[in-house]
Design an enzyme around this catalytic site. Structure first.
Site, mmCIF file in Angstrom:
data_model
loop_
_atom_site.group_PDB
_atom_site.id
_atom_site.type_symbol
_atom_site.label_atom_id
_atom_site.label_comp_id
_atom_site.label_asym_id
_atom_site.label_seq_id
_atom_site.Cartn_x
_atom_site.Cartn_y
_atom_site.Cartn_z
ATOM 1 N N HIS A 69 0.876 -1.196 0.000
ATOM 2 C CA HIS A 69 0.000 0.000 0.000
ATOM 3 C C HIS A 69 0.904 1.234 0.000
ATOM 4 C CE1 HIS A 69 -3.458 2.413 0.347
ATOM 5 N NE2 HIS A 69 -3.806 2.220 1.609
ATOM 6 N N HIS A 108 -1.712 -2.138 -10.241
ATOM 7 C CA HIS A 108 -2.742 -1.597 -9.357
ATOM 8 C C HIS A 108 -3.942 -2.532 -9.366
ATOM 9 C CE1 HIS A 108 -5.561 1.268 -7.550
ATOM 10 N NE2 HIS A 108 -4.487 1.901 -7.123
ATOM 11 N N ASP A 159 2.619 5.640 -6.726
ATOM 12 C CA ASP A 159 3.807 5.729 -5.882
ATOM 13 C C ASP A 159 5.109 5.784 -6.678
ATOM 14 O OD1 ASP A 159 2.392 5.582 -3.404
ATOM 15 O OD2 ASP A 159 2.109 3.443 -3.747
#
Length: 216
Positions: A69, A108, A159
């Site tokens: 995460h 994802h 990210d």
């Protein structure tokens, strides 16, 4: 100073220029909310028991810490540092895939055709590097992303390019996830208050699939 500018000032001791301020503000906005991700769901589960707001936020922090995460942003930057140079990115990716090692910042659970936040952050990373006269980290990230797409068809998530952005902004690597959490707390709060306003205990069921009718 506005929130993002003051945040940067408290970190570095310098009033940020316009490029830095706008880049950091945009990064915070992109991380504010993202529907029912793991940490948001954790917040809702806890406040669904009628626990207090602070306990709910702590649950979100615990969930976002994980490398699958929010912790992925740390792993992405560590990966770029290990690569060292853009011309080593492709071989790094190839070796990692050959050894079945997970590469942070790719894929994802929701987006299959591309994370729109990643596209925005890619441009931000490039412009920020150019403004600092150092595009090394962007060049490494871009080279690795290209190789990953060529070999596996997997593209970066939010990210991935956020890592060089925060690195250029002066954030120490060990607080990258903290920065993400400091933005996401706004989204968590919205979900928590919404859950309180129309609450029902979140209690999923589990189906047993093990042995049956065993004798002792």
């Amino acid at each position: 100073l506005g929130h993002a500018a003051n945040y940067s000032y408290m970190l570095t001791g310098e009033v940020p220029d316009e490029t830095t301020r706008r880049t950091f503000e945009t990064a915070l906005i992109l991380y504010v909310e993202h529907e029912t991700n793991a940490s948001t769901f954790a917040c809702r589960v806890v406040c669904g028991t009628e626990a207090d707001y602070y306990s709910s936020v702590v649950a979100g922090i615990g969930a976002i810490k994980g490398p699958l995460h929010g912790g992925a942003i740390d792993g992405a930057m560590e990966m770029f540092i290990d690569m060292g140079e853009p011309d080593k990115a492709a071989s790094y990716v190839d070796n990692a895939l050959a050894n079945r090692q997970k590469l942070s910042g790719f894929g994802h659970r929701v987006y299959r055709a591309g994370d729109p936040r990643a596209a925005q952050l890619r441009g931000m990373a490039q412009k920020l590097g150019e403004s600092r006269g150092d595009t090394k980290w962007f060049d490494i990230a871009a080279a690795a992303a290209q190789r990953m797409e060529e070999t596996k068809g997997i593209i970066p998530n939010v990210d991935y390019f956020a890592a060089p952005v925060l690195y250029h902004l002066g954030f120490p690597l060990n607080i990258f996830t903290n920065v993400v959490a400091s933005a996401r707390i706004v989204g968590w709060s919205g979900h928590i208050f919404e859950q309180y306003d129309n609450n029902r205990l979140i209690r999923p069921r589990a189906r047993y699939t093990g042995h049956r009718n065993r004798t002792l």
